[in-house]
Enzyme design. Structure first.
Site, PDB file in Angstrom:
ATOM      1  CB  CYS A  86      46.468  32.401  44.031  1.00 44.29           C
ATOM      2  SG  CYS A  86      47.755  32.599  45.268  1.00 44.29           S
ATOM      3  CG  HIS A 120      43.115  30.348  46.896  1.00 38.86           C
ATOM      4  ND1 HIS A 120      43.634  29.644  45.834  1.00 38.86           N
ATOM      5  CD2 HIS A 120      44.160  30.978  47.483  1.00 38.86           C
ATOM      6  CE1 HIS A 120      44.939  29.832  45.785  1.00 38.86           C
ATOM      7  NE2 HIS A 120      45.293  30.637  46.764  1.00 38.86           N
ATOM      8  CD  GLU A 132      40.923  27.663  44.554  1.00 43.17           C
ATOM      9  OE1 GLU A 132      40.345  28.751  44.314  1.00 43.17           O
ATOM     10  OE2 GLU A 132      42.138  27.587  44.797  1.00 43.17           O
TER      11      GLU A 132
END
Lengths: 228, 86
Positions: free
Chosen positions: A86, A201, A203
């Protein structure tokens, strides 16, 4: 594999990355403040998401001049792994470590939602896994990938497009494109293949408690490559 | 005092969703003549005492290094003598 997660003023996904790498995957992780220059022996550098320097001027434009970015550039130039997620992707583009730029979403809206990604190149150190379609969330206002025609041609010739936005069946159709990115591009690597930038993302989907763990595939691929 | 005025806009082949939105708003207000709208940025920099030539060289470097991204943006600038308002 020892990871280093860079923290800029305004980073806000750094702790999520650290949690996944340290607590879910059991890897040693160092927090690297942007004013430092020493990467502390970290083998893979993560540039996390957020709004470094408030996104002033352009996303990533000021963060790219942080002292640590010189070390990150050397790390990348030496062929060692770097992943920008990002805002991290935006910083890598501003720094010229990855080609192209991320501009305002076509809709002008901040978009926060789960999307599907088709894995376009399974031979990178980041994508050595079976799954060909991943469900991973996005959260950005400026994720609209742009590159000039000759740059796009080079990306294709070198198979540098790693992820495209797609529907749940893996088809990268126009209506599966959330932000107007050129050719549905969601993630690319550099020519050498050791630097990945992606808007989604991983994560945020690396534990079942958070609704999915497709993101783990990417981190595990890096770790496996390091162990080789 | 020298004042640098820097105008930045997206290159023609880069999509400008803000420009499209503003164009649509202008049309909805009844303005029919705006074929294309570009939304850009405008910087005003008040410069320390230096020659105009030195100022132009420095402002160009500022633009190339930080103020604009050459992948997506074009810029023009002027350096003017100015005692008051920017």
């Amino acid at each position: 594999m020892k990871f280093g997660v860079v923290i800029f003023p305004g980073s806000n996904c750094d702790q999520d990355c650290i949690h996944v790498l340290r607590n879910v995957l059991g890897c040693p992780v160092k927090e690297l403040w942007h004013k430092e220059r020493d990467l502390q022996g970290c083998e893979c550098i993560v540039l996390p998401g957020g709004f470094s320097y408030g996104d002033y001027l352009r996303t990533g434009a000021i963060a790219r001049f942080s002292p640590i970015m010189e070390s990150v550039a050397s790390h990348a130039a030496a062929g060692r792994p770097v992943i920008g997620i990002c805002n991290g992707f935006q910083i890598l583009c501003e720094a010229g470590i990855l080609p192209g730029a991320l501009i305002r979403n076509q809709s002008l809206r901040f978009i926060c939602k789960p999307v599907h990604l088709s894995v376009e190149n399974s031979r990178t150190i980041f994508t050595r896994f079976e799954k060909k379609t991943l469900a991973i969330p996005i959260a950005h206002g400026e994720g609209n990938y742009f590159i000039h025609a000759d740059g796009l041609k080079r990306l294709k010739e070198n198979v540098q497009i790693v992820f495209r936005y797609c529907d749940k069946n893996g088809k990268a159709a126009a209506d599966a494109n959330p932000n107007g990115s050129l050719e549905n591009i969601a993630g690319i690597i550099n020519e050498r293949g050791n630097v990945l930038g992606m808007m989604p993302h991983p994560e945020r989907c690396s534990e079942l408690a958070l609704g999915g763990e497709d993101g783990l595939n990417i981190f595990k691929s890096i770790i496996q490559d390091g162990a080789r | 005092m020298l004042i640098a005025k820097i105008y930045v806009k997206l290159k023609r082949d880069v999509s400008d969703p803000q420009g499209f939105a503003v164009k649509g708003a202008l049309e909805s207000l009844g303005f029919k003549g705006a074929d294309r709208v570009h939304v850009g940025k405008y910087f005003v920099i008040e410069l320390a005492d230096m020659s105009r030539d030195a100022a132009e060289v420095m402002v160009r470097q500022m633009c190339d290094k930080l103020l604009t991204n050459p992948v997506i943006e074009d810029y023009t600038f002027t350096v003017e003598q100015n005692g008051g308002e920017a």
